[in-house]
Design an enzyme around this catalytic site. Structure first.
Site, PDB file in Angstrom:
ATOM      1  N   THR B 102      -5.514  -2.849  -3.562  1.00 38.80           N
ATOM      2  CA  THR B 102      -5.357  -3.631  -2.341  1.00 38.80           C
ATOM      3  C   THR B 102      -6.576  -4.524  -2.221  1.00 38.80           C
ATOM      4  OG1 THR B 102      -4.049  -1.945  -1.229  1.00 38.80           O
ATOM      5  CG2 THR B 102      -5.187  -3.532   0.180  1.00 38.80           C
ATOM      6  N   LYS B 177       0.920  -6.361   1.680  1.00 35.38           N
ATOM      7  CA  LYS B 177       0.121  -5.155   1.912  1.00 35.38           C
ATOM      8  C   LYS B 177      -0.705  -5.304   3.191  1.00 35.38           C
ATOM      9  CE  LYS B 177      -1.681  -1.100   1.260  1.00 35.38           C
ATOM     10  NZ  LYS B 177      -2.401  -0.516   0.154  1.00 35.38           N
ATOM     11  N   LYS B 245     -11.928  -1.340   4.593  1.00 40.82           N
ATOM     12  CA  LYS B 245     -11.893  -2.473   3.656  1.00 40.82           C
ATOM     13  C   LYS B 245     -10.617  -3.293   3.869  1.00 40.82           C
ATOM     14  CE  LYS B 245      -9.932  -1.686  -0.141  1.00 40.82           C
ATOM     15  NZ  LYS B 245      -9.035  -1.768  -1.306  1.00 40.82           N
TER      16      LYS B 245
END
Lengths: 292, 292
Positions: B102, B177, B245
């Site tokens: 990701t 995502k 993150k």
């Protein structure tokens, strides 16, 4: 201790979208059904099917063994139960009252105490599942009160819902419903942000839902309200104005419990903004209007 | 255009909790598997099963037809792909690179463009489904890139996941995502607030989940992380540090798209606070620590 349908007079007060369907299931289950609601013609269908109209809450309360209410706001609950012409002043000793409105846990406790002092049993039993759950008798019913009263009401609950749980003493049904609304509140912001992001990033939101709807981001809101948002359908399954009411109760109740709720607070502030924009009679998915 | 397992050398870089399981499925599907990861002993199991260790990304890149990466942070992706000893400087013309980390949509686009100029195909293909999804080959795989490359990689994806969707051109996998993480972010606050409310109101949280888990408040988070919270289990399915993150990338990307994201911003601020408290290596359900 269960109620025998043929012998039991059930009163139902409040025939809105939810109440009408719920009262219909009680009628179909074989109970004698007495009804009262503010707008009389809301009762037409039920009366055609055998329901009996009563001209006032007072009249209804005097005759029924079990009295169920499904009204709008806590102020309505207060009036229907606690006013001079209300339920508690007129119901017979030994009767059972069941408030299925989403209302304040404190008010539920107050009604319970007052009922008890008059020899009346009381349950708080708010529901989730919306109009569709009410129509299909698949409501989740969250109950607070004495287990004896719960057993007495259970056949009625089972005619309306398929997930009926006694959560605890008086007020516990309302507290559970608050936990339900809180579990949903900030999540609705997430749904709108996600779909808005998808659109602005040039993705096909329907295709995105195919990827994200079933995994760790999946939720009832995403999978049921997401498609409505994409289709531009803001019709109410659950009204913005009612959700604001519920979140206000949850926020007050959280303050009483000394719980900080930044997610709920944010959701409440955004929904208030939405109502100020004139969307209070749309469905909760209309939160999208702030993100599109 | 599909890859024939027996004829295809697949390189896999990054054998963390996710990568190890994913690479294992590729091996089981019959591909020749070359592996590299920072901590060599993470590859022990795979080598026992027939995987081939490579001493560097450079060595791996020179030999493989398809190179898959599952590393940690965008800075890792950047180094693995774009440094002198990285993939793009060393992979053969005609090879296919697939970043399943990701990472940032912009970085995915940059890698795609750079790869293209060297005659290399590139896909971004982040996943959701966590450690369990990786282990059971039930990952959701969100893919961005050219459809020709997608078709080429599809058999590999299908060995690792069961919900594989080409979402659009380069970067579209990462954007999807981000939409996934955003759909989850503020909802996690809701889950914690709801369960904390339930506890403070004196309810039994397990019983409450029975009432609220299946209805309109239901979500993967509530039904999967809720029980872990109740059990006090803060073990990582998905790390707090990785979620932070992801949310940072989503927030940056939202700013680029001129999208306001109050829910995401609130979630990010609370998770940063949680990390400051020393919980960055716990699972995302550890957000509970701020509400208990």
């Amino acid at each position: 201790m269960s109620i025998k349908p043929e012998k039991t007079k059930v009163g139902f007060i409040g025939l809105g979208v939810m109440g009408k369907s719920m009262a219909g299931h009680i009628l179909k289950a074989g109970y004698t059904l007495h009804v009262y609601t503010r707008t009389k013609n809301s009762s037409d269908d039920l009366i055609t099917q055998g329901g009996i109209w009563e001209d006032s809450i007072k009249e209804l309360s005097r005759q029924c063994d079990v009295i169920i209410t499904m009204v709008g706001f806590p102020s309505d609950v207060e009036e229907v139960y606690l006013s001079e012409n209300g339920i508690l002043a007129n119901a017979e000793k030994g009767s059972l009252i069941v408030d299925m409105t989403t209302s304040s846990p404190d008010l539920a406790l107050k009604i319970y105490e007052k009922a008890k002092s008059s020899g009346i049993e009381a349950l708080d039993a708010p529901v989730s599942g919306g109009d569709i759950g009410a129509r299909n008798a698949t409501l989740t019913i969250m109950v607070g009160g004495d287990s004896k009263s719960f057993d007495r009401a259970l056949p009625l609950f089972e005619s309306m819902g398929n997930n009926v749980v006694l959560q605890g003493g008086p007020g516990a049904g309302q507290h559970t419903k608050m936990a339900n609304q809180m579990a949903m509140a900030a999540g609705l912001i997430s749904v709108c942000e996600s779909l808005s992001y998808a659109k602005k990033a040039g993705l096909d939101p329907e295709k995105v839902l195919k990827s994200i709807g079933t995994g760790s981001a999946g939720s009832w809101s995403l999978n049921n309200l997401g498609p409505r948002i994409i289709a531009g359908n803001m019709d109410p399954g659950f009204y913005v104005k009612h959700f604001i009411k519920d979140m206000k109760i949850a926020a007050d109740s959280s303050r009483n419990l000394e719980l900080e709720t930044p997610g709920l607070d944010l959701a409440l502030s955004l929904y208030k903004k939405l109502a100020e924009m004139g969307h209070e009679n749309k469905g909760t998915q209309a939160l999208w209007k702030l993100f599109e």
